[in-house]
Design a protein around this motif. Structure first.
Motif, PDB file in Angstrom:
ATOM      1  N   LEU A   4       9.167  -1.865   4.765  1.00  0.00           N
ATOM      2  CA  LEU A   4       8.798  -0.820   5.712  1.00  0.00           C
ATOM      3  C   LEU A   4       7.291  -0.635   5.696  1.00  0.00           C
ATOM      4  O   LEU A   4       6.653  -0.782   4.655  1.00  0.00           O
ATOM      5  CB  LEU A   4       9.434   0.516   5.327  1.00  0.00           C
ATOM      6  CG  LEU A   4      10.939   0.617   5.325  1.00  0.00           C
ATOM      7  CD1 LEU A   4      11.356   1.982   4.800  1.00  0.00           C
ATOM      8  CD2 LEU A   4      11.482   0.428   6.723  1.00  0.00           C
ATOM      9  N   ARG A   5       6.741  -0.336   6.844  1.00  0.00           N
ATOM     10  CA  ARG A   5       5.333   0.039   6.891  1.00  0.00           C
ATOM     11  C   ARG A   5       5.252   1.559   6.799  1.00  0.00           C
ATOM     12  O   ARG A   5       5.704   2.262   7.690  1.00  0.00           O
ATOM     13  CB  ARG A   5       4.704  -0.413   8.208  1.00  0.00           C
ATOM     14  CG  ARG A   5       4.199  -1.840   8.218  1.00  0.00           C
ATOM     15  CD  ARG A   5       3.879  -2.241   9.642  1.00  0.00           C
ATOM     16  NE  ARG A   5       2.894  -1.347  10.237  1.00  0.00           N
ATOM     17  CZ  ARG A   5       1.580  -1.518  10.115  1.00  0.00           C
ATOM     18  NH1 ARG A   5       1.097  -2.537   9.439  1.00  0.00           N
ATOM     19  NH2 ARG A   5       0.734  -0.684  10.681  1.00  0.00           N
ATOM     20  N   VAL A   6       4.705   2.037   5.689  1.00  0.00           N
ATOM     21  CA  VAL A   6       4.679   3.472   5.452  1.00  0.00           C
ATOM     22  C   VAL A   6       3.227   3.907   5.362  1.00  0.00           C
ATOM     23  O   VAL A   6       2.473   3.382   4.557  1.00  0.00           O
ATOM     24  CB  VAL A   6       5.388   3.820   4.133  1.00  0.00           C
ATOM     25  CG1 VAL A   6       5.355   5.315   3.906  1.00  0.00           C
ATOM     26  CG2 VAL A   6       6.809   3.318   4.155  1.00  0.00           C
ATOM     27  N   SER A   7       2.833   4.866   6.196  1.00  0.00           N
ATOM     28  CA  SER A   7       1.459   5.340   6.100  1.00  0.00           C
ATOM     29  C   SER A   7       1.404   6.551   5.178  1.00  0.00           C
ATOM     30  O   SER A   7       2.418   7.218   4.940  1.00  0.00           O
ATOM     31  CB  SER A   7       0.900   5.679   7.476  1.00  0.00           C
ATOM     32  OG  SER A   7       1.409   6.918   7.884  1.00  0.00           O
ATOM     33  N   LEU A   8       0.210   6.810   4.656  1.00  0.00           N
ATOM     34  CA  LEU A   8       0.026   7.931   3.749  1.00  0.00           C
ATOM     35  C   LEU A   8       0.411   9.242   4.437  1.00  0.00           C
ATOM     36  O   LEU A   8       1.037  10.119   3.848  1.00  0.00           O
ATOM     37  CB  LEU A   8      -1.439   7.959   3.291  1.00  0.00           C
ATOM     38  CG  LEU A   8      -1.788   8.968   2.221  1.00  0.00           C
ATOM     39  CD1 LEU A   8      -0.959   8.721   0.975  1.00  0.00           C
ATOM     40  CD2 LEU A   8      -3.264   8.905   1.895  1.00  0.00           C
ATOM     41  N   LEU A   9       0.043   9.331   5.721  1.00  0.00           N
ATOM     42  CA  LEU A   9       0.332  10.547   6.469  1.00  0.00           C
ATOM     43  C   LEU A   9       1.840  10.802   6.534  1.00  0.00           C
ATOM     44  O   LEU A   9       2.304  11.929   6.333  1.00  0.00           O
ATOM     45  CB  LEU A   9      -0.240  10.426   7.880  1.00  0.00           C
ATOM     46  CG  LEU A   9      -0.052  11.652   8.767  1.00  0.00           C
ATOM     47  CD1 LEU A   9      -0.743  12.853   8.172  1.00  0.00           C
ATOM     48  CD2 LEU A   9      -0.573  11.384  10.156  1.00  0.00           C
TER      49      LEU A   9
END
Lengths: 297, 287
Positions: free
Chosen positions: A136-141
Motif C-alpha cells: 500500500l502507498r501510505v502517506s504520513l498525512l
C-alpha cells in the motif's frame, strides 16, 4: 489496487467518523439535530489555516487551537441558539430551525471574511512522506488522520465511561430532570458536550482542509449531509456506531468513486440513508432503548 | 400587465403553502424543494416536446402528488427529527439526479427556452384557488384533526384520529401544491436549473412558514411576502440575504415561536376574551 482503494476509503471514513462523533454526541444527549455543526467544522478549518498562514504557527499547535476555537464557537452556539429553547421546553422542531439559522449566519460571516475564495495551505506545511507498506502507498498525512481519529475515539470513550463528567453526561442523556434531582448540573453537561463536539469538528475541519488543501466557506455542507448518513446507519447517539458507520461510508464512497462514477456518489450515499431508514430506522449498531423516539409504532 | 416582483412573491407563497400543509399536520418534512423539482422538470420536459402548457402543468402537479404519495410510505414509519433527515436526503438525491442525469435533465445547464405562458394574473388566480383549498381543509374536521395531531399524537390516537392516513393526506396535498409551484416556475422563468431546487429553496420556504406562522393560512403568505420583499425594499440588505434569513429564523423561533401572524391573532383573541370577561364581571361588582 482494491486494497489501496479500501485503505483510502478508511482514511476518508476516519474524518467522517471524527465529524459525526460530535454530531451524534449532541444528538444522543440533547436529542437535538444541530444543523450548524457543519459551520463549526468549517470555522475550525479556517482557524487552523489562519494559525498556519497568518500567525505562522507549527501545524500541531494550529490543530490544538482550531479544536479550542471550534469548541468555544460550539458552546456559544449552545448559549445563543439552544439554551433559550431549552428553558422554554420548546419542541425539537424549534431546535432544527435555530441551528439552521445559526449555521446560515456563521457561513455568511465566513463568506465575507474569506472573500468567497478557496484558501490553501502553503506547500511545505505538512511534510509529504510516502511509505510502502504491504503493497500500500501510505502517506504520513493519512497515518496522522487515522491516528487522530483513534485518539479522538479513545479520549471520548475515556471521558464518557471513566470519569465523573461522563457519568453525568450519560445520566442527563437518559433524563435531564432526574439527573438534576440527583445533583448533576445539566447546564454544565451541555457545556462539556457542546465543547467536545465542537472540538472534534474543528480537528476534522483542519485535517480535511490540509488533506484536500482547500478551505472555503461552504466546505461544511457535504460533511453535514454525510454525518446524517453516518448517524442513521450507526444508530441514534451511538459512539461505536458512528465510528463503524463513518469508516463504512468512507469505503463505500471511495469504491463507488473509483469503480462507478463520481457523479453518482451522492445519489448512492443518500439512497443508502433512505434504505436504512426504510429497513431499519434505529440504525444497524444502535441500542433499541430509544426506538420509540424514532419509529412510529 | 406583468409584475415580476409580485410573480416572485406569489410563487414563494405557493411553496410556503406546500410547506405549511405538512407542518400543520405535524410532519417534519422539508421535501417541498424536491417535490417542486419533480413538478418543474416534468412540465419543462413535456412543454419542450410540444405539449400544451396547461396539460403540462397539470401533469407536473400530478407528478408532485405521485412522488409525495410514494415518499409517504417510508416516511410513515418515521417520526420527528428522522422525518426531517429523510426528507432532507430526498431533496439532496433529487438535486443530485437533476445535476447528473444530463441526457434527460440537461445537467447543470438545466432545461432552457421553455415558453413563458404564466403572468401575474394566472399566478394570482392559482394562489387564490390553492389558498381556498388549504383554508377549507384547515377549517374542516381534518384541520382540527391536524391540530390535535400536531400537539399530541397519543391524544390524537386515543380520539380515534387515523394518524397514518392524515399524514399521508397532508403529504400528498403538499406534494400537489409543490408540483404546481414547480410547474409554474418552469413556465415562468423560461428555464429550469437544478440550483433553484436545492438547499436555498428549502431554507427560504421553511423560513417563510416559521416567520409567518404555522396555524393560520395567512402565516405562510405573510412570511413569504415579507422574506421576498425585504431584500428588495432595503437594497443594502440584499447582499446579506442569508444572514437576514438566518437571524430571522433564530429570532422568530426563540421570541415569536408561533410566528408573526399567529402571535398577532392570539393577542387579538386574548384581548377580545378579556373585554368579554370584564363585561360579564362588572355588573356583579357594581352590585
Amino acid at each position: 489496487m482494491l486494497s489501496q482503494q479500501i485503505f483510502n476509503g478508511l482514511v476518508v471514513g476516519a474524518v467522517y467518523a471524527l465529524f459525526a462523533l460530535g454530531f451524534t454526541l449532541i444528538f444522543g444527549i440533547l436529542h437535538v439535530l444541530n444543523l450548524a455543526h457543519g459551520a463549526v467544522f468549517m470555522v475550525g478549518a479556517f482557524i487552523g489555516l489562519y494559525c498556519v498562514v497568518g500567525l505562522e504557527l507549527p501545524f500541531p499547535l494550529a490543530l490544538v487551537l482550531a479544536a479550542l476555537g471550534a469548541g468555544a464557537l460550539s458552546v456559544a452556539l449552545d448559549w445563543c441558539a439552544f439554551r433559550p429553547l431549552r428553558k422554554r421546553g420548546a419542541p425539537e422542531f424549534s431546535a432544527i430551525i435555530t441551528s439552521m439559522g445559526a449555521g446560515l449566519v456563521i457561513m455568511n460571516i465566513a463568506q465575507r471574511l474569506s472573500g468567497t475564495q478557496v484558501w490553501r495551505y502553503p506547500f511545505e506545511t505538512f511534510p509529504i512522506h510516502i511509505v510502502q507498506f504491504l503493497g500500500l502507498r501510505v502517506s504520513l498525512l493519512q497515518l496522522v488522520i487515522i491516528g487522530t481519529m483513534l485518539l479522538g475515539v479513545l479520549l471520548l470513550w475515556w471521558l464518557m465511561f471513566r470519569t465523573s463528567v461522563g457519568r453525568q453526561i450519560r445520566a442527563v442523556a437518559i433524563n435531564a430532570h432526574t439527573a438534576s434531582l440527583l445533583g448533576c448540573n445539566p447546564e454544565f453537561v451541555h457545556f462539556v458536550v457542546f465543547f467536545v463536539s465542537g472540538a472534534l469538528a474543528g480537528v476534522a475541519g483542519v485535517l480535511i482542509g490540509i488533506a484536500f488543501n482547500s478551505v472555503h466557506f461552504l466546505m461544511g455542507e457535504p460533511y453535514m449531509l454525510r454525518a446524517f448518513v453516518v448517524i442513521v446507519l450507526g444508530g441514534l447517539g451511538s459512539v461505536a456506531g458512528a465510528v463503524i458507520a463513518g469508516l463504512l461510508l468512507g469505503v463505500v464512497q471511495t469504491l463507488t468513486f473509483a469503480y462507478l462514477s463520481s457523479a453518482w456518489t451522492d445519489a448512492i450515499v443518500f439512497s443508502l440513508l433512505f434504505i436504512t431508514l426504510l429497513v431499519r430506522p434505529t440504525g444497524f449498531f444502535g441500542t433499541l432503548r430509544i426506538e420509540r423516539r424514532i419509529a412510529r409504532s | 400587465m406583468d409584475f415580476p416582483l409580485l410573480n416572485l412573491v406569489l410563487l414563494n407563497c405557493l411553496l410556503a403553502l406546500s410547506q405549511f400543509v405538512v407542518l400543520r399536520a405535524g410532519v417534519f418534512s422539508v421535501a417541498t424543494a424536491g417535490l417542486a423539482a419533480f413538478g418543474a422538470y416534468t412540465t419543462g420536459l413535456l412543454v419542450l416536446r410540444g405539449m400544451n402548457p396547461i396539460l403540462g402543468a397539470t401533469l407536473g402537479t400530478a407528478m408532485g402528488g405521485i412522488v409525495a404519495a410514494l415518499l409517504s410510505i417510508p416516511l410513515a414509519r418515521l417520526r420527528g427529527v428522522f422525518q426531517a433527515i429523510a426528507t432532507l436526503a430526498f431533496v439532496m438525491i433529487v438535486y443530485s439526479i437533476c445535476l447528473n442525469a444530463t441526457p434527460v435533465t440537461g445537467g447543470a445547464n438545466g432545461l432552457n427556452a421553455i415558453p413563458r405562458v404564466v403572468n401575474t394574473w394566472i399566478l394570482a388566480v392559482v394562489v387564490a384557488v390553492v389558498l381556498y383549498v388549504v383554508y377549507s381543509v384547515n377549517k374542516s374536521a381534518i384541520g382540527r384533526a391536524f391540530e390535535t395531531l400536531r400537539q399530541d399524537e397519543t391524544v390524537a390516537v386515543s380520539f380515534g384520529i387515523p394518524v397514518a392516513n392524515l399524514h399521508r393526506f397532508a403529504f400528498v396535498l403538499s406534494g400537489l401544491v409543490a408540483g404546481l409551484a414547480g410547474s409554474l416556475m418552469a413556465l415562468h422563468n423560461y428555464s429550469v436549473v437544478p440550483e433553484e431546487f436545492a438547499f436555498g429553496m428549502m431554507v427560504s420556504t421553511l423560513a417563510a412558514v416559521v416567520v409567518g406562522g404555522r396555524s393560520s393560512v395567512l402565516g405562510p403568505l405573510a412570511g413569504a411576502a415579507f422574506l421576498t420583499l425585504l431584500p428588495e425594499i432595503a437594497r443594502p440588505l440584499a447582499e446579506n440575504r442569508m444572514v437576514i434569513t438566518g437571524v430571522l429564523l433564530m429570532v422568530s423561533i426563540i421570541y415569536l415561536p408561533l410566528g408573526a401572524v399567529d402571535t398577532i391573532s392570539l393577542r387579538f383573541r386574548q384581548r377580545r376574551a378579556a373585554r368579554h370577561e370584564r363585561r360579564l364581571v362588572s355588573p356583579g361588582e357594581a352590585a
